[in-house]
Design a protein around this motif. Structure first.
Motif, PDB file in Angstrom:
ATOM      1  N   UNK A   1      25.356 -31.466  -9.995  1.00 28.00           N
ATOM      2  CA  UNK A   1      26.037 -31.496 -11.069  1.00 28.00           C
ATOM      3  C   UNK A   1      25.215 -32.223 -12.390  1.00 28.00           C
ATOM      4  N   UNK A   2      24.364 -33.178 -12.125  1.00 30.73           N
ATOM      5  CA  UNK A   2      23.713 -33.958 -13.356  1.00 30.73           C
ATOM      6  C   UNK A   2      22.506 -32.673 -13.461  1.00 30.73           C
TER       7      UNK A   2
ATOM      8  N   UNK B   1      21.139 -21.186  -6.662  1.00 26.93           N
ATOM      9  CA  UNK B   1      21.934 -22.222  -7.279  1.00 26.93           C
ATOM     10  C   UNK B   1      23.350 -22.390  -6.846  1.00 26.93           C
ATOM     11  N   UNK B   2      23.911 -21.105  -6.604  1.00 29.73           N
ATOM     12  CA  UNK B   2      25.340 -21.031  -6.296  1.00 29.73           C
ATOM     13  C   UNK B   2      25.636 -21.178  -4.874  1.00 29.73           C
TER      14      UNK B   2
ATOM     15  N   UNK C   1      15.881 -24.823  -8.334  1.00 33.13           N
ATOM     16  CA  UNK C   1      16.451 -23.286  -9.061  1.00 33.13           C
ATOM     17  C   UNK C   1      17.154 -23.730 -10.338  1.00 33.13           C
ATOM     18  N   UNK C   2      18.039 -24.676 -10.558  1.00 32.97           N
ATOM     19  CA  UNK C   2      18.808 -24.968 -11.511  1.00 32.97           C
ATOM     20  C   UNK C   2      17.977 -25.292 -12.560  1.00 32.97           C
TER      21      UNK C   2
ATOM     22  N   UNK D   1      29.761 -22.807 -12.489  1.00 32.03           N
ATOM     23  CA  UNK D   1      29.192 -23.637 -11.237  1.00 32.03           C
ATOM     24  C   UNK D   1      29.447 -25.166 -11.457  1.00 32.03           C
ATOM     25  N   UNK D   2      29.132 -25.548 -12.578  1.00 38.30           N
ATOM     26  CA  UNK D   2      29.361 -27.026 -12.858  1.00 38.30           C
ATOM     27  C   UNK D   2      30.885 -27.161 -12.485  1.00 38.30           C
ATOM     28  N   UNK D   3      31.708 -26.456 -12.835  1.00 44.33           N
ATOM     29  CA  UNK D   3      33.200 -26.832 -12.691  1.00 44.33           C
ATOM     30  C   UNK D   3      33.539 -26.803 -11.354  1.00 44.33           C
TER      31      UNK D   3
END
Length: 374
Positions: free
Chosen positions: A359-360, A317-318, A330-331, A349-351
């Motif tokens: 992001x969604x 995810x990263x 993966x998220x 991670x969202x930031x």
């Protein structure tokens, strides 16, 4: 990418009403499915059952069957005994807690008893009124069919609006919701399981179901649940034998993921661990395996709630150099793990994330882990 085909699962329970109401309900379901062949939503009756005969013990598993459905249709006489009174109350609690989406209660006054059969019997109308539940009184059986048709069509119209609002999810190949245990093995599937016992190896039937699915040119084709089960069995064997190419030939929809995860949960721990290890290996094999195979592996790790895979899923995810769809799955898999230690890393991670689609997905997974959404 094929459109997601959704299956709305229905439980129809009855007490005093007889075969005429069963026949009417079956005609309504069949008519709606026939009229909606061009649409995405299919109705599937998981159970049609006389819910409780008060002189007999409660049927094993009935509560689980009800809880696994989206819509519960209840056909009652005006009075019911203590066993069915329990099921009525239980169903209402499931509705209040959001475990089922909707109930349609019908009370057939033509079947009212002059004297209740037990002091513990339940006057259905009084019960529903006291709990502010909208129910429908049926004085004449012939009127029931049209009323049921109208009610289900209205409910489906709302479901279609929900699907439309989630169109962006469908275009990205994501599932409709975080469904893990949300699957029921119907009688036809149970018969196959009974016949084959523990032999889940490929067969002509699983090969045909898989081939028909991956070769289907019509995005709107709908298989029966038994076909999803057979496809899942074929994929289970493919995972055990590292036949990763079988996962790259199509986008596999929600029910197939569900049946496959259910089969693996029912397998012994050695089989489950072997498949999880295989999924992890596929997910790490970016240079050699297809995007579809790796996305499938990521999502299945979530469906299997493989919490030991959380670190790998988070690394995927990263990774901004990773394929977007693989990151996306993966998220969502991390969300299904509901491992609260992952909430803060996903928030971080969202930031830093700039892609709106990722992001969604992060927001939905974080909220799901926090218990804010379904």
């Amino acid at each position: 990418m094929p459109l997601l085909r959704t299956t709305e699962k229905i439980f129809i329970g009855y007490s005093q009403p007889t075969a005429q109401h069963k026949d009417a309900a079956e005609r309504v379901i069949a008519s709606i499915n026939n009229a909606n062949r061009h649409k995405q939503i299919q109705l599937y009756v998981c159970e049609y059952r006389r819910m409780v005969v008060d002189s007999l013990p409660l049927q094993a598993g009935i509560d689980r069957e009800i809880e696994a459905c989206d819509l519960v249709i209840l056909l009652f006489g005006a009075d019911v005994g203590p066993g069915l009174a329990w099921e009525t109350s239980f169903t209402l609690e499931l509705l209040k807690t959001g475990k089922i989406y909707k109930i349609l209660p019908y009370v057939f006054t033509e079947h009212a008893d002059d004297e209740p059969s037990s002091r513990k019997s339940l006057e259905v109308e009084r019960f529903y009124n006291s709990n502010n539940v909208l129910f429908y009184k049926i004085d004449r059986a012939p009127a029931f069919e049209d009323l049921l048709m109208n009610h289900i069509e209205l409910w489906l119209a709302e479901e279609e609006r929900i699907v439309e609002r989630q169109r962006d999810f469908l275009r990205r190949g994501l599932l409709r919701h975080f469904a893990i245990d949300d699957i029921v093995f119907g009688d036809d599937i149970r018969e196959i399981k009974k016949r084959d016992k523990d032999d889940l190896s490929p067969s002509p039937a699983t090969e045909e179901a898989y081939r028909n699915y991956v070769q289907g040119s019509d995005d709107m084709i709908r298989e029966e649940p038994v076909h999803y089960y057979l496809i899942a069995r074929h994929l289970r064997d493919a995972a055990l034998r590292n036949k990763h190419e079988l996962f790259s030939r199509a986008e596999f929809i929600n029910p197939i993921h569900q049946y496959l995860a259910a089969l693996l949960r029912q397998s012994d721990s050695a089989v489950r661990d072997k498949v999880i290890a295989q999924y992890e290996e596929w997910l790490r094999s970016r240079p050699t395996l297809s995007e579809r195979t790796r996305s499938f592996a990521a999502f299945q790790l979530g469906m299997l709630q493989a919490r030991k895979s959380a670190a790998l899923l988070l690394a995927v995810a990263r990774n901004h150099g990773e394929l977007k769809s693989v990151r996306h799955y993966a998220i969502y898999a991390l969300g299904m793990l509901r491992q609260r230690s992952m909430i803060v890393p996903l928030m971080d991670l969202y930031q830093d994330e700039t892609d709106a689609v990722i992001r969604d997905a992060l927001v939905n997974s974080i909220l799901f882990m926090m218990g804010v959404t379904e």
